[in-house]
Motif scaffolding. Structure first.
Motif, PDB file in Angstrom:
ATOM      1  N   SER A  39       0.833  -1.202   0.000  1.00  0.00           N
ATOM      2  CA  SER A  39       0.000   0.000   0.000  1.00  0.00           C
ATOM      3  C   SER A  39       0.869   1.253   0.000  1.00  0.00           C
ATOM      4  O   SER A  39       0.575   2.232  -0.703  1.00  0.00           O
ATOM      5  CB  SER A  39      -0.925   0.012   1.221  1.00  0.00           C
ATOM      6  OG  SER A  39      -1.892  -1.008   1.139  1.00  0.00           O
ATOM      7  N   ARG A  40       1.928   1.237   0.798  1.00  0.00           N
ATOM      8  CA  ARG A  40       2.841   2.384   0.811  1.00  0.00           C
ATOM      9  C   ARG A  40       3.517   2.557  -0.550  1.00  0.00           C
ATOM     10  O   ARG A  40       3.755   3.683  -0.996  1.00  0.00           O
ATOM     11  CB  ARG A  40       3.899   2.190   1.904  1.00  0.00           C
ATOM     12  CG  ARG A  40       3.334   2.201   3.331  1.00  0.00           C
ATOM     13  CD  ARG A  40       4.461   2.185   4.355  1.00  0.00           C
ATOM     14  NE  ARG A  40       3.951   1.913   5.693  1.00  0.00           N
ATOM     15  CZ  ARG A  40       3.990   0.734   6.305  1.00  0.00           C
ATOM     16  NH1 ARG A  40       4.519  -0.318   5.659  1.00  0.00           N
ATOM     17  NH2 ARG A  40       3.521   0.583   7.518  1.00  0.00           N
ATOM     18  N   GLU A  41       3.845   1.448  -1.203  1.00  0.00           N
ATOM     19  CA  GLU A  41       4.438   1.527  -2.546  1.00  0.00           C
ATOM     20  C   GLU A  41       3.462   2.180  -3.517  1.00  0.00           C
ATOM     21  O   GLU A  41       3.859   2.974  -4.372  1.00  0.00           O
ATOM     22  CB  GLU A  41       4.816   0.133  -3.026  1.00  0.00           C
ATOM     23  CG  GLU A  41       5.931  -0.529  -2.237  1.00  0.00           C
ATOM     24  CD  GLU A  41       6.151  -1.974  -2.647  1.00  0.00           C
ATOM     25  OE1 GLU A  41       5.511  -2.419  -3.631  1.00  0.00           O
ATOM     26  OE2 GLU A  41       6.945  -2.672  -1.983  1.00  0.00           O
ATOM     27  N   PHE A  42       2.174   1.840  -3.374  1.00  0.00           N
ATOM     28  CA  PHE A  42       1.154   2.436  -4.231  1.00  0.00           C
ATOM     29  C   PHE A  42       1.114   3.942  -4.004  1.00  0.00           C
ATOM     30  O   PHE A  42       1.080   4.735  -4.959  1.00  0.00           O
ATOM     31  CB  PHE A  42      -0.204   1.808  -3.912  1.00  0.00           C
ATOM     32  CG  PHE A  42      -1.336   2.277  -4.788  1.00  0.00           C
ATOM     33  CD1 PHE A  42      -1.698   1.564  -5.917  1.00  0.00           C
ATOM     34  CD2 PHE A  42      -2.053   3.427  -4.473  1.00  0.00           C
ATOM     35  CE1 PHE A  42      -2.740   1.988  -6.723  1.00  0.00           C
ATOM     36  CE2 PHE A  42      -3.092   3.863  -5.272  1.00  0.00           C
ATOM     37  CZ  PHE A  42      -3.449   3.139  -6.395  1.00  0.00           C
ATOM     38  N   VAL A  43       1.109   4.365  -2.750  1.00  0.00           N
ATOM     39  CA  VAL A  43       1.068   5.789  -2.426  1.00  0.00           C
ATOM     40  C   VAL A  43       2.294   6.500  -2.991  1.00  0.00           C
ATOM     41  O   VAL A  43       2.181   7.599  -3.566  1.00  0.00           O
ATOM     42  CB  VAL A  43       0.967   5.986  -0.894  1.00  0.00           C
ATOM     43  CG1 VAL A  43       1.151   7.463  -0.528  1.00  0.00           C
ATOM     44  CG2 VAL A  43      -0.376   5.486  -0.374  1.00  0.00           C
ATOM     45  N   ALA A  44       3.461   5.893  -2.854  1.00  0.00           N
ATOM     46  CA  ALA A  44       4.688   6.511  -3.361  1.00  0.00           C
ATOM     47  C   ALA A  44       4.639   6.683  -4.882  1.00  0.00           C
ATOM     48  O   ALA A  44       5.019   7.733  -5.412  1.00  0.00           O
ATOM     49  CB  ALA A  44       5.905   5.678  -2.957  1.00  0.00           C
ATOM     50  N   ALA A  45       4.157   5.654  -5.578  1.00  0.00           N
ATOM     51  CA  ALA A  45       4.065   5.743  -7.046  1.00  0.00           C
ATOM     52  C   ALA A  45       3.065   6.814  -7.460  1.00  0.00           C
ATOM     53  O   ALA A  45       3.280   7.524  -8.453  1.00  0.00           O
ATOM     54  CB  ALA A  45       3.663   4.380  -7.620  1.00  0.00           C
ATOM     55  N   TYR A  46       1.976   6.934  -6.711  1.00  0.00           N
ATOM     56  CA  TYR A  46       0.980   7.975  -6.993  1.00  0.00           C
ATOM     57  C   TYR A  46       1.612   9.359  -6.887  1.00  0.00           C
ATOM     58  O   TYR A  46       1.434  10.210  -7.773  1.00  0.00           O
ATOM     59  CB  TYR A  46      -0.173   7.834  -6.004  1.00  0.00           C
ATOM     60  CG  TYR A  46      -1.170   8.972  -5.999  1.00  0.00           C
ATOM     61  CD1 TYR A  46      -2.314   8.924  -6.787  1.00  0.00           C
ATOM     62  CD2 TYR A  46      -0.973  10.089  -5.192  1.00  0.00           C
ATOM     63  CE1 TYR A  46      -3.242   9.954  -6.774  1.00  0.00           C
ATOM     64  CE2 TYR A  46      -1.883  11.128  -5.176  1.00  0.00           C
ATOM     65  CZ  TYR A  46      -3.016  11.066  -5.962  1.00  0.00           C
ATOM     66  OH  TYR A  46      -3.931  12.103  -5.951  1.00  0.00           O
ATOM     67  N   HIS A  47       2.358   9.614  -5.806  1.00  0.00           N
ATOM     68  CA  HIS A  47       2.959  10.931  -5.624  1.00  0.00           C
ATOM     69  C   HIS A  47       4.046  11.195  -6.660  1.00  0.00           C
ATOM     70  O   HIS A  47       4.188  12.329  -7.142  1.00  0.00           O
ATOM     71  CB  HIS A  47       3.509  11.064  -4.210  1.00  0.00           C
ATOM     72  CG  HIS A  47       2.445  11.251  -3.174  1.00  0.00           C
ATOM     73  ND1 HIS A  47       1.508  12.251  -3.227  1.00  0.00           N
ATOM     74  CD2 HIS A  47       2.154  10.533  -2.048  1.00  0.00           C
ATOM     75  CE1 HIS A  47       0.706  12.178  -2.187  1.00  0.00           C
ATOM     76  NE2 HIS A  47       1.056  11.137  -1.459  1.00  0.00           N
ATOM     77  N   GLU A  48       4.786  10.178  -7.021  1.00  0.00           N
ATOM     78  CA  GLU A  48       5.805  10.348  -8.056  1.00  0.00           C
ATOM     79  C   GLU A  48       5.177  10.760  -9.380  1.00  0.00           C
ATOM     80  O   GLU A  48       5.798  11.465 -10.184  1.00  0.00           O
ATOM     81  CB  GLU A  48       6.592   9.055  -8.231  1.00  0.00           C
ATOM     82  CG  GLU A  48       7.528   8.736  -7.068  1.00  0.00           C
ATOM     83  CD  GLU A  48       8.160   7.369  -7.202  1.00  0.00           C
ATOM     84  OE1 GLU A  48       7.906   6.701  -8.229  1.00  0.00           O
ATOM     85  OE2 GLU A  48       8.892   6.958  -6.278  1.00  0.00           O
ATOM     86  N   ALA A  49       3.945  10.325  -9.602  1.00  0.00           N
ATOM     87  CA  ALA A  49       3.241  10.655 -10.851  1.00  0.00           C
ATOM     88  C   ALA A  49       2.541  12.007 -10.777  1.00  0.00           C
ATOM     89  O   ALA A  49       1.905  12.420 -11.754  1.00  0.00           O
ATOM     90  CB  ALA A  49       2.232   9.563 -11.175  1.00  0.00           C
TER      91      ALA A  49
END
Length: 245
Positions: A178-188
């Motif tokens: 879930s944290r990986e998902f959040v990180a990828a979202y912010h990177e985008a």
């Protein structure tokens, strides 16, 4: 749950706006008069284009990251849209702003209610959200996400609410993914603010409490759940308690 034509048209307007800038957003086909809902035998009917694809696999890191990037672009496409008030409040809005939800007394949590009220006071950004962004409402082809479907739960809210809910779903109930998902979202470049551990957990707990209420509503309506459904429900309730800060 049957929706009024006005509610469906409102949701469809969100989808149509997103489709104007986001190729993956699947919007309903309008009738000659521009309406996207036609009443047939007293029931609202809409027509949607066919998109070839399959559900993405959130266990595959690349597809999970793709889901996060697509959500970021979706939020970006909706950030400036200002629809009129939703004709009927979305199901997950109950309890979202700190008022204890009346349909989930077994998961009463005054601390969560106070936290939600404070969070929204500190995060004023509001724009349309998909409302049910999980793998089952997207399609992939050759490993790449190609469609966002099913806009019936869309509503206007803080993007952080949807980011946390989507992170739970695409992370398969595990906080690491879930944290990986959040990180990828912010990177985008998504519109949601950064979520610390407490914010991620508490917003997920709001989603889990709404799921509990929906399950109870289905039971009252006569839905019979098999053992797999019941175990899933028990696991989600257990996660609600486990994530309590």
């Amino acid at each position: 749950m049957r929706r009024t034509a006005a509610e469906s048209e409102w949701c469809h307007a969100i989808a149509r706006h997103a489709a104007g800038t986001l190729p993956e957003a699947v919007a309903p086909v309008p009738a000659p008069d521009g309406a996207t809902v036609v009443m047939v035998a007293g029931r609202p009917i809409s027509c949607w284009p066919y998109v070839e694809g399959e559900w993405p696999d959130s266990d595959v890191p690349a597809q999970r990251a793709g889901g996060a990037r697509l959500l970021a672009r979706l939020h970006e496409s909706l950030a400036t849209f200002r629809p009129p008030p939703r004709p009927v409040a979305a199901f997950q809005e109950s309890g979202l702003y700190g008022d204890p939800p009346q349909d989930a007394p077994e998961l009463d949590d005054p601390a969560l209610d106070r936290w939600l009220a404070d969070f929204h006071a500190r995060h004023p950004l509001r724009h349309p959200l998909h409302g049910d962004y999980y793998t089952g409402n997207t399609l992939a082809r050759d490993g790449r996400l190609v469609a966002v479907l099913d806009w019936d739960e869309t509503f206007v809210g803080a993007p952080e609410v949807e980011l946390a809910a989507a992170a739970l779903e695409w992370g398969d109930d595990e906080l690491g993914p879930s944290r990986e998902f959040v990180a990828a979202y912010h990177e985008a470049g998504g519109t949601a603010a950064e979520l610390d551990e407490e914010a991620l957990a508490q917003l997920i707990r709001h989603k889990l409490r709404r799921e509990y209420a929906y399950f109870q509503k289905a039971v009252r309506a006569g839905v019979r759940h098999d053992e797999d459904d019941l175990q899933y429900h028990r696991d989600r309730v257990a996660l609600f308690h486990k994530l309590r800060p």
